[in-house]
Design a protein around this motif. Structure first.
Motif, mmCIF file in Angstrom:
data_model
loop_
_atom_site.group_PDB
_atom_site.id
_atom_site.type_symbol
_atom_site.label_atom_id
_atom_site.label_comp_id
_atom_site.label_asym_id
_atom_site.label_seq_id
_atom_site.Cartn_x
_atom_site.Cartn_y
_atom_site.Cartn_z
ATOM 1 N N ILE A 139 0.842 -1.206 0.000
ATOM 2 C CA ILE A 139 0.000 0.000 0.000
ATOM 3 C C ILE A 139 0.873 1.250 0.000
ATOM 4 N N GLU A 140 1.912 1.248 0.814
ATOM 5 C CA GLU A 140 2.823 2.404 0.878
ATOM 6 C C GLU A 140 3.525 2.613 -0.456
ATOM 7 N N ALA A 141 3.980 1.523 -1.069
ATOM 8 C CA ALA A 141 4.647 1.640 -2.371
ATOM 9 C C ALA A 141 3.684 2.197 -3.421
ATOM 10 N N ALA A 142 2.442 1.725 -3.399
ATOM 11 C CA ALA A 142 1.442 2.229 -4.344
ATOM 12 C C ALA A 142 1.157 3.700 -4.086
ATOM 13 N N SER A 143 1.117 4.085 -2.827
ATOM 14 C CA SER A 143 0.864 5.474 -2.468
ATOM 15 C C SER A 143 1.998 6.375 -2.962
ATOM 16 N N VAL A 144 3.221 5.937 -2.774
ATOM 17 C CA VAL A 144 4.383 6.700 -3.238
ATOM 18 C C VAL A 144 4.335 6.836 -4.759
ATOM 19 N N ALA A 145 4.025 5.747 -5.446
ATOM 20 C CA ALA A 145 3.939 5.780 -6.912
ATOM 21 C C ALA A 145 2.832 6.742 -7.356
ATOM 22 N N ARG A 146 1.692 6.704 -6.678
ATOM 23 C CA ARG A 146 0.570 7.584 -7.030
ATOM 24 C C ARG A 146 0.964 9.051 -6.826
ATOM 25 N N ARG A 147 1.638 9.359 -5.701
ATOM 26 C CA ARG A 147 2.063 10.744 -5.440
ATOM 27 C C ARG A 147 3.049 11.221 -6.498
ATOM 28 N N ARG A 148 3.985 10.340 -6.888
ATOM 29 C CA ARG A 148 4.946 10.710 -7.934
ATOM 30 C C ARG A 148 4.224 10.986 -9.250
ATOM 31 N N LYS A 149 3.265 10.126 -9.575
ATOM 32 C CA LYS A 149 2.500 10.286 -10.819
ATOM 33 C C LYS A 149 1.713 11.593 -10.792
ATOM 34 N N GLU A 150 1.077 11.883 -9.645
ATOM 35 C CA GLU A 150 0.310 13.121 -9.512
ATOM 36 C C GLU A 150 1.222 14.340 -9.625
ATOM 37 N N LYS A 151 2.406 14.248 -9.015
ATOM 38 C CA LYS A 151 3.353 15.361 -9.072
ATOM 39 C C LYS A 151 3.829 15.571 -10.508
ATOM 40 N N ALA A 152 4.117 14.461 -11.197
ATOM 41 C CA ALA A 152 4.554 14.562 -12.593
ATOM 42 C C ALA A 152 3.451 15.165 -13.448
ATOM 43 N N ALA A 153 2.206 14.748 -13.213
ATOM 44 C CA ALA A 153 1.077 15.292 -13.969
ATOM 45 C C ALA A 153 0.908 16.775 -13.671
ATOM 46 N N SER A 154 1.077 17.160 -12.418
ATOM 47 C CA SER A 154 0.959 18.568 -12.025
ATOM 48 C C SER A 154 2.033 19.404 -12.708
ATOM 49 N N ILE A 155 3.253 18.897 -12.710
ATOM 50 C CA ILE A 155 4.358 19.609 -13.365
ATOM 51 C C ILE A 155 4.074 19.729 -14.862
ATOM 52 N N ALA A 156 3.581 18.655 -15.477
ATOM 53 C CA ALA A 156 3.262 18.688 -16.906
ATOM 54 C C ALA A 156 2.169 19.714 -17.175
ATOM 55 N N ARG A 157 1.160 19.774 -16.317
ATOM 56 C CA ARG A 157 0.076 20.757 -16.463
ATOM 57 C C ARG A 157 0.615 22.178 -16.372
ATOM 58 N N GLU A 158 1.471 22.385 -15.359
ATOM 59 C CA GLU A 158 2.055 23.713 -15.188
ATOM 60 C C GLU A 158 2.869 24.124 -16.411
ATOM 61 N N LYS A 159 3.663 23.191 -16.948
ATOM 62 C CA LYS A 159 4.463 23.487 -18.143
ATOM 63 C C LYS A 159 3.567 23.805 -19.332
ATOM 64 N N LYS A 160 2.483 23.014 -19.465
ATOM 65 C CA LYS A 160 1.549 23.224 -20.573
ATOM 66 C C LYS A 160 0.883 24.590 -20.446
ATOM 67 N N GLU A 161 0.448 24.929 -19.221
ATOM 68 C CA GLU A 161 -0.195 26.225 -18.997
ATOM 69 C C GLU A 161 0.795 27.365 -19.239
ATOM 70 N N LYS A 162 2.031 27.176 -18.812
ATOM 71 C CA LYS A 162 3.043 28.204 -19.015
ATOM 72 C C LYS A 162 3.323 28.381 -20.505
ATOM 73 N N ALA A 163 3.406 27.237 -21.223
ATOM 74 C CA ALA A 163 3.642 27.299 -22.667
ATOM 75 C C ALA A 163 2.480 28.011 -23.358
ATOM 76 N N LYS A 164 1.268 27.712 -22.921
ATOM 77 C CA LYS A 164 0.070 28.341 -23.500
ATOM 78 C C LYS A 164 0.097 29.842 -23.228
ATOM 79 N N SER A 165 0.473 30.188 -22.005
ATOM 80 C CA SER A 165 0.544 31.592 -21.617
ATOM 81 C C SER A 165 1.598 32.316 -22.450
#
Length: 115
Positions: free
Chosen positions: A75-101
């Motif tokens: 469960i802990e390993a899955a949680s860590v993986a999920r947080r990393r995935k969410e962080k990566a998605a957040s960073i990708a969103r921020e980059k996309k929004e910045k590029a759009k801006s």
């Protein structure tokens, strides 16, 4: 003479009676000791059975504890993986929004100004 014989016969009978009483007493004591030993043996067997039962319970508990620890690790390993995935998605969103801006900013700057 008869009196002496009779007295020695009475003494012999008294000694035999004493010996018989001692033998009966010893037999009684031996019986009591055997009963005590049987009770001790029975208690020992009961104690050993209880110890074996407790050992089995300890083994079962240890197995369950390991299963729970393993599940928690998964469960802990899955949680860590999920947080990393969410962080990566957040960073990708921020980059996309910045590029759009930046693109919108470039579009605004590249349009000619109308008088």
């Amino acid at each position: 003479k008869f009196k002496a014989i009779r007295m020695s016969e009475e003494e012999r009978l008294m000694r035999e009676t004493e010996i018989e009483e001692r033998m009966i007493d010893l037999a009684r004591k031996e019986q009591e000791m055997n009963e005590r030993q049987a009770a001790i043996d029975e208690a020992s067997v009961a104690r050993k059975k209880k110890e074996e039962k407790l050992e089995v319970q300890v083994i079962v508990f240890a197995r369950k504890e390991k299963e729970i620890k393993d599940r928690l690790a998964v469960i802990e390993a899955a949680s860590v993986a999920r947080r990393r995935k969410e962080k990566a998605a957040s960073i990708a969103r921020e980059k996309k929004e910045k590029a759009k801006s930046v693109k919108q900013q470039n579009n605004i700057e590249s349009k000619p100004i109308k008088d």
